[in-house]
Design a protein around this motif. Structure first.
Motif, mmCIF file in Angstrom:
data_model
loop_
_atom_site.group_PDB
_atom_site.id
_atom_site.type_symbol
_atom_site.label_atom_id
_atom_site.label_comp_id
_atom_site.label_asym_id
_atom_site.label_seq_id
_atom_site.Cartn_x
_atom_site.Cartn_y
_atom_site.Cartn_z
ATOM 1 N N GLY A 170 7.966 34.818 -3.952
ATOM 2 C CA GLY A 170 8.383 34.403 -2.763
ATOM 3 C C GLY A 170 9.332 33.131 -3.129
ATOM 4 N N ALA A 171 8.724 32.465 -3.991
ATOM 5 C CA ALA A 171 9.544 31.078 -4.133
ATOM 6 C C ALA A 171 10.934 31.258 -4.691
ATOM 7 C CB ALA A 171 8.857 30.357 -5.473
ATOM 8 N N ALA A 186 7.658 22.614 1.158
ATOM 9 C CA ALA A 186 8.374 23.830 0.470
ATOM 10 C C ALA A 186 8.985 23.342 -0.820
ATOM 11 C CB ALA A 186 9.415 24.070 1.611
ATOM 12 N N LYS A 187 9.280 22.245 -0.889
ATOM 13 C CA LYS A 187 9.977 21.795 -2.334
ATOM 14 C C LYS A 187 8.822 21.900 -3.254
ATOM 15 C CE LYS A 187 13.648 18.795 -1.248
ATOM 16 N NZ LYS A 187 14.107 17.379 -1.113
ATOM 17 N N LEU A 188 7.445 21.408 -2.900
ATOM 18 C CA LEU A 188 6.649 21.298 -3.892
ATOM 19 C C LEU A 188 6.047 22.898 -4.266
ATOM 20 C CD1 LEU A 188 4.302 19.804 -5.641
ATOM 21 C CD2 LEU A 188 2.756 20.030 -3.309
ATOM 22 N N PRO A 210 4.166 29.876 -15.087
ATOM 23 C CA PRO A 210 4.135 31.149 -15.537
ATOM 24 C C PRO A 210 3.002 32.234 -14.617
ATOM 25 C CG PRO A 210 3.495 30.138 -17.570
ATOM 26 C CD PRO A 210 3.295 28.994 -16.506
ATOM 27 N N LEU A 211 3.735 33.179 -14.574
ATOM 28 C CA LEU A 211 2.718 34.234 -13.360
ATOM 29 C C LEU A 211 1.651 34.593 -13.940
ATOM 30 C CD1 LEU A 211 2.548 36.136 -10.934
ATOM 31 C CD2 LEU A 211 4.059 37.884 -11.928
ATOM 32 N N LEU A 212 1.614 34.700 -15.330
ATOM 33 C CA LEU A 212 0.256 34.988 -16.056
ATOM 34 C C LEU A 212 -0.732 33.972 -15.773
ATOM 35 C CD1 LEU A 212 -1.243 37.110 -17.722
ATOM 36 C CD2 LEU A 212 -0.405 35.895 -19.724
ATOM 37 N N SER A 267 8.902 24.260 -6.541
ATOM 38 C CA SER A 267 8.512 23.552 -7.888
ATOM 39 C C SER A 267 7.639 24.156 -8.765
ATOM 40 C CB SER A 267 8.644 22.287 -7.668
ATOM 41 O OG SER A 267 8.291 21.699 -8.922
ATOM 42 N N PHE A 268 6.145 24.348 -7.953
ATOM 43 C CA PHE A 268 5.054 24.901 -8.646
ATOM 44 C C PHE A 268 5.198 26.365 -9.139
ATOM 45 C CE2 PHE A 268 1.109 26.956 -8.775
ATOM 46 C CZ PHE A 268 0.247 26.141 -9.699
#
Length: 218
Positions: free
Chosen positions: A100-101, A55-57, A66-68, A60-61
């Motif tokens: 979601g993050a 979940a942390k990874l 960027p979403l793009l 973090s990612f």
């Protein structure tokens, strides 16, 4: 009718078609992001080290890139490993995973803000952990998390415009096509901006209603 007015009138069906696709993309992405956000939040506060680490990874990612770029990876990059997503699949996946993050962190903070006394009281009544989450913790956490979560939902509507770069015929893509062919960039883009503004205003109204209806008594 002025020349600009005629361009806007002729462009209206194409703009409305794009707006419809924006709504579809936003609605299903919001639904998916809420589910993913809750799952990741629960993993973060679990006592399973592997789940916490994953979940942390994940957070973090997807918060740190960027979403793009994520959309490019999903639509163009995965082809190199023999995974071919359609433009719509890539857009849905990217928006859901990205936001979601953010939603997971809002929910995690809301869950952790609840007093431990509620856990102790529920356990003293013989409730198991899953029932405590279902009946006590999660409902209260949703109420407390409405402002930050709703900000993420509004951001999903605006960020759906990035789907235009992978050729989804949503509002931004259609507006750009009309502007390029008519050379009336300002009125077309202002019209598109007002449509986005309308969508986010409706969400803000719903947020205000929910905050008033579900407010926690002092």
């Amino acid at each position: 009718m002025s020349e600009i007015g005629k361009v806007l009138w002729d462009a209206l069906p194409f703009l409305l078609e794009g707006a419809k696709n924006t709504l579809l993309l936003s609605f299903f992405s919001i639904f998916g992001a809420l589910i993913v956000g809750l799952i990741i939040a629960l993993l973060r506060i679990s006592k399973i080290k592997i789940a916490i680490g994953f979940a942390k990874l994940y957070v973090s990612f997807f918060r740190g890139t960027p979403l793009l770029i994520q959309l490019f990876i999903l639509y163009f990059g995965l082809v190199s490993v023999d995974i071919q997503l359609t433009a719509w699949q890539a857009a849905y996946t990217g928006l859901i995973l990205h936001f979601g993050a953010y939603i997971s962190e809002s929910l995690r903070a809301a869950i952790l803000s609840l007093s431990k006394g509620q856990w102790e009281a529920a356990m003293s009544l013989g409730m198991n952990k899953s029932l405590i989450y279902k009946e006590i913790i999660i409902p209260q956490a949703w109420r407390r998390a409405i402002p930050p979560v709703w900000n993420s939902l509004i951001d999903i509507v605006k960020a759906s415009s990035l789907a235009s770069v992978i050729t989804i015929s949503e509002l931004t893509y259609n507006s750009d096509q009309i502007a390029a062919s008519s050379y009336e960039v300002l009125p077309i883009m202002l019209t598109a901006a007002c449509i986005y503004w309308l969508f986010t205003t409706v969400l803000n109204i719903i947020q205000g209603f929910l905050e008033k209806r579900l407010s926690i008594p002092s």
